[in-house]
Design an enzyme around this catalytic site. Structure first.
Site, short mmCIF file in Angstrom:
data_model
loop_
_atom_site.label_atom_id
_atom_site.label_comp_id
_atom_site.label_asym_id
_atom_site.label_seq_id
_atom_site.Cartn_x
_atom_site.Cartn_y
_atom_site.Cartn_z
N GLY A 180 0.77 -1.24 0.00
CA GLY A 180 0.00 0.00 0.00
C GLY A 180 0.80 1.28 0.00
O GLY A 180 0.23 2.36 -0.16
N GLU A 189 4.37 -6.40 1.86
CA GLU A 189 3.93 -6.82 0.52
C GLU A 189 3.82 -5.64 -0.44
O GLU A 189 2.73 -5.30 -0.90
CB GLU A 189 2.57 -7.50 0.63
CG GLU A 189 2.51 -8.63 1.63
CD GLU A 189 1.07 -9.04 1.97
OE1 GLU A 189 0.14 -8.29 1.64
OE2 GLU A 189 0.90 -10.11 2.55
N PRO A 190 4.93 -5.00 -0.76
CA PRO A 190 4.86 -3.84 -1.65
C PRO A 190 4.60 -4.24 -3.09
O PRO A 190 5.15 -5.24 -3.57
CB PRO A 190 6.26 -3.22 -1.51
CG PRO A 190 7.14 -4.38 -1.20
CD PRO A 190 6.31 -5.34 -0.40
N GLY A 191 3.77 -3.49 -3.77
CA GLY A 191 3.57 -3.70 -5.20
C GLY A 191 3.91 -2.42 -5.93
O GLY A 191 5.00 -2.24 -6.47
N ARG A 192 2.96 -1.48 -5.88
CA ARG A 192 3.10 -0.20 -6.56
C ARG A 192 4.44 0.48 -6.25
O ARG A 192 5.10 1.01 -7.15
CB ARG A 192 1.96 0.71 -6.09
CG ARG A 192 1.78 1.99 -6.88
CD ARG A 192 0.73 2.88 -6.20
NE ARG A 192 -0.50 2.18 -5.87
CZ ARG A 192 -1.56 2.12 -6.68
NH1 ARG A 192 -1.55 2.72 -7.84
NH2 ARG A 192 -2.65 1.45 -6.31
N ARG A 232 -6.19 2.48 -15.80
CA ARG A 232 -6.31 3.27 -14.56
C ARG A 232 -7.04 4.61 -14.73
O ARG A 232 -7.87 4.94 -13.89
CB ARG A 232 -4.92 3.47 -13.94
CG ARG A 232 -4.36 2.18 -13.31
CD ARG A 232 -2.98 2.35 -12.71
NE ARG A 232 -2.70 3.68 -12.23
CZ ARG A 232 -3.12 4.17 -11.05
NH1 ARG A 232 -3.79 3.43 -10.22
NH2 ARG A 232 -2.84 5.41 -10.71
N TYR A 285 -10.24 4.58 -12.34
CA TYR A 285 -10.19 5.38 -11.11
C TYR A 285 -10.03 6.86 -11.37
O TYR A 285 -9.67 7.60 -10.45
CB TYR A 285 -8.97 5.02 -10.25
CG TYR A 285 -8.58 3.59 -10.06
CD1 TYR A 285 -9.40 2.71 -9.36
CD2 TYR A 285 -7.35 3.13 -10.52
CE1 TYR A 285 -8.98 1.40 -9.12
CE2 TYR A 285 -6.93 1.82 -10.28
CZ TYR A 285 -7.76 0.97 -9.58
OH TYR A 285 -7.35 -0.32 -9.34
N CYS A 320 -13.72 2.34 -28.59
CA CYS A 320 -15.04 2.97 -28.71
C CYS A 320 -15.71 3.12 -27.36
O CYS A 320 -16.72 2.46 -27.06
CB CYS A 320 -15.89 2.13 -29.65
SG CYS A 320 -15.09 1.97 -31.24
N GLU A 321 -15.14 3.95 -26.52
CA GLU A 321 -15.68 4.28 -25.20
C GLU A 321 -15.23 5.70 -24.88
O GLU A 321 -14.06 6.04 -25.12
CB GLU A 321 -15.09 3.39 -24.10
CG GLU A 321 -15.36 1.92 -24.22
CD GLU A 321 -16.75 1.51 -23.76
OE1 GLU A 321 -17.43 2.32 -23.10
OE2 GLU A 321 -17.14 0.38 -24.09
C1 LIG Z 1 -2.72 -5.41 -3.78
C2 LIG Z 1 -2.15 -5.93 -2.53
C3 LIG Z 1 -0.86 -5.55 -2.13
C4 LIG Z 1 -0.03 -4.55 -2.89
O1 LIG Z 1 -0.55 -3.28 -2.81
P1 LIG Z 1 0.29 -2.02 -3.35
O2 LIG Z 1 -0.59 -0.89 -3.09
O3 LIG Z 1 0.56 -2.24 -4.78
O4 LIG Z 1 1.55 -1.98 -2.55
C5 LIG Z 1 -0.35 -6.13 -0.99
N1 LIG Z 1 -1.06 -7.02 -0.26
C6 LIG Z 1 -2.32 -7.39 -0.61
C7 LIG Z 1 -3.03 -8.39 0.21
C8 LIG Z 1 -2.89 -6.86 -1.75
O5 LIG Z 1 -4.14 -7.22 -2.08
#
Ligand SMILES: *Cc1c(COP(=O)(O)O)cnc(C)c1O
Length: 403
Positions: free
Chosen positions: A225, A259-262, A298, A302, A328-329
């Site tokens: 997050g 759990e970093p993604g973004r 995105r 959003y 076509c949107e």
């Molecule tokens: C999507 C998700 C993440 C990653 O979120 P980011 O905002 O990309 O860091 C981590 N843990 C869980 C359970 C998620 O669903």
């Protein structure tokens, strides 16, 4: 500097470009923030699930946070060891649970009492013990976009505190469940520390209360997050983030799981398109490009803001334009009223911060093949996913295909 012109000449457009060195730097910065404490960064595969991206993190010692068995399989293929793989998500099927248990991943992150029952039953059938964590919903407003908020009771994710406690007791008494972790993830693109700190306090209190009844957890999973700069947001510094979490743990001897993604991939990515035409409807000016919402959803989903750069010889003054794709949107746009100079056919439009929740949310809507993806590492460019062809798109429509 990335040579967008040369790269798009070779790989065509629309194209995703990922700077792997940037991903490395982000990973190292976050990992270092937890120094002196046992920690695992488990990359959230859904942010960008390209196997080469997952492998890049695996080589640095990253785990994988997966939200489907497909992602678990990607993690294994990319070389993430089983003992660093987590499986989360509100709706796991029996087949997915079975495979996760058989593969002996680190733990299954359970999101409801009913799911705990399924995991126990399936582990029993397999004559196995399933490690689990429970996703707690701390009912804290993360102050982010409502579509990416997950830690309120209004959201479908996790269980409330009293249910969590009941579930831990049940799991602890089961021969087929081993409760090893606790998890919370209150939302994405978080730019304020206070909601994270409050959630961590609440969850740490639960860990202490479980300890008094001899349920000793090993993993404190703080989810992902961490927000990034799309525009001029003030973001959370990884060091401050880590300190806030650690401050809630005091004497608790737990391994931090993050759990970093973004945070790891978003600003490593660029989505590059070519200008097809400019057009004007009344007062409104449009730049039509060859990329579309099926490539990067995105903005449509959003109303997300992405910074745009252009490569052009135009020296004229900027004026507000909508940057739109061919789909076509009316939702098929990348930016609205964005100041750009007049552009010519084949000028490049670069959408920044496209490395997370970009390609992965793509589709084949309008029978458009997905873009190619390339990586840049140490100044070298390589293809990590080829462009989809028409044949790829129809390959599963077997009634029309020759045997
Ligand atoms: C999507 C998700 C993440 C990653 O979120 P980011 O905002 O990309 O860091 C981590 N843990 C869980 C359970 C998620 O669903």
């Amino acid at each position: 500097m990335i040579d967008f012109k040369a790269i798009t000449q070779e790989y065509k457009t629309p194209l995703y470009i990922y700077d792997f060195d940037y991903m490395t730097a982000q990973y190292n910065e976050l990992k270092a923030a937890f120094k002196g404490r046992k920690s695992i960064l488990a990359y959230a595969v859904k942010a960008n699930s390209n196997l080469s991206v997952v492998k890049h993190f695996a080589k640095m010692g990253s785990g994988a946070d997966c939200v489907s068995i497909g992602e678990v399989r990607r993690a294994f293929l990319a070389g993430v060891p089983a003992y660093r793989i987590i499986f989360s998500g509100v709706g796991k099927t029996d087949d997915e649970i079975r495979e996760a248990i058989q593969k002996e991943i680190l733990y299954i992150n359970v999101e409801s009492e009913a799911e705990l029952g399924r995991v126990e039953l399936i582990a029993k059938e397999l004559n196995k013990v399933s490690r689990i964590s429970i996703r707690v919903n701390p009912n804290i407003d993360p102050k982010t976009h409502p579509y990416i908020s997950t830690g309120l009771h209004d959201n479908k994710f996790g269980v409330d505190l009293s249910s969590a406690k009941r579930m831990y007791i049940k799991a602890n008494n089961s021969d087929n469940l081993d409760p090893v972790g606790i998890h919370f993830h209150i939302g994405s693109q978080l730019t304020e520390l206070q909601p994270i700190r409050e959630s961590a306090e609440i969850v740490a209190d639960l860990v202490r209360s479980l300890s008094t009844i001899n349920i000793e957890l090993k993993f404190f999973d703080i989810g992902g997050g961490l927000g990034i700069k799309y525009d001029d947001e003030v973001t959370i510094k990884p060091y401050d983030y880590a300190q806030a979490i650690l401050g809630c743990l005091n004497a608790l001897d737990l391994t931090i799981l993050c759990e970093p993604g973004r945070f790891l991939t978003a600003n490593a990515g660029y989505f590059v398109s070519k200008v097809l035409y400019e057009k004007q409807n009344g007062e409104k000016k449009f730049v039509v490009i060859d990329g579309a919402m099926n490539d990067l959803l995105r903005p449509a989903l959003y109303s997300a803001y992405h910074k745009i750069d252009v490569i052009t010889d135009s020296k004229e003054e900027s004026r507000p334009v909508d940057i739109v794709g061919p789909v076509c949107e009316s939702g098929d746009f990348f930016a609205k009223d964005y100041p750009l100079p007049p552009l010519a056919h084949n000028d490049l439009v670069i959408v920044n911060s496209a490395g997370a929740y970009g390609f992965g949310m793509g589709s084949n809507y309008n029978t458009r093949g997905r873009s190619a993806e390339v990586a840049i590492e140490d100044g070298k460019v390589r293809l990590i996913r080829r462009r989809e062809t028409f044949e790829d798109l129809i390959a599963l429509e077997t009634e029309f295909l020759e045997k």
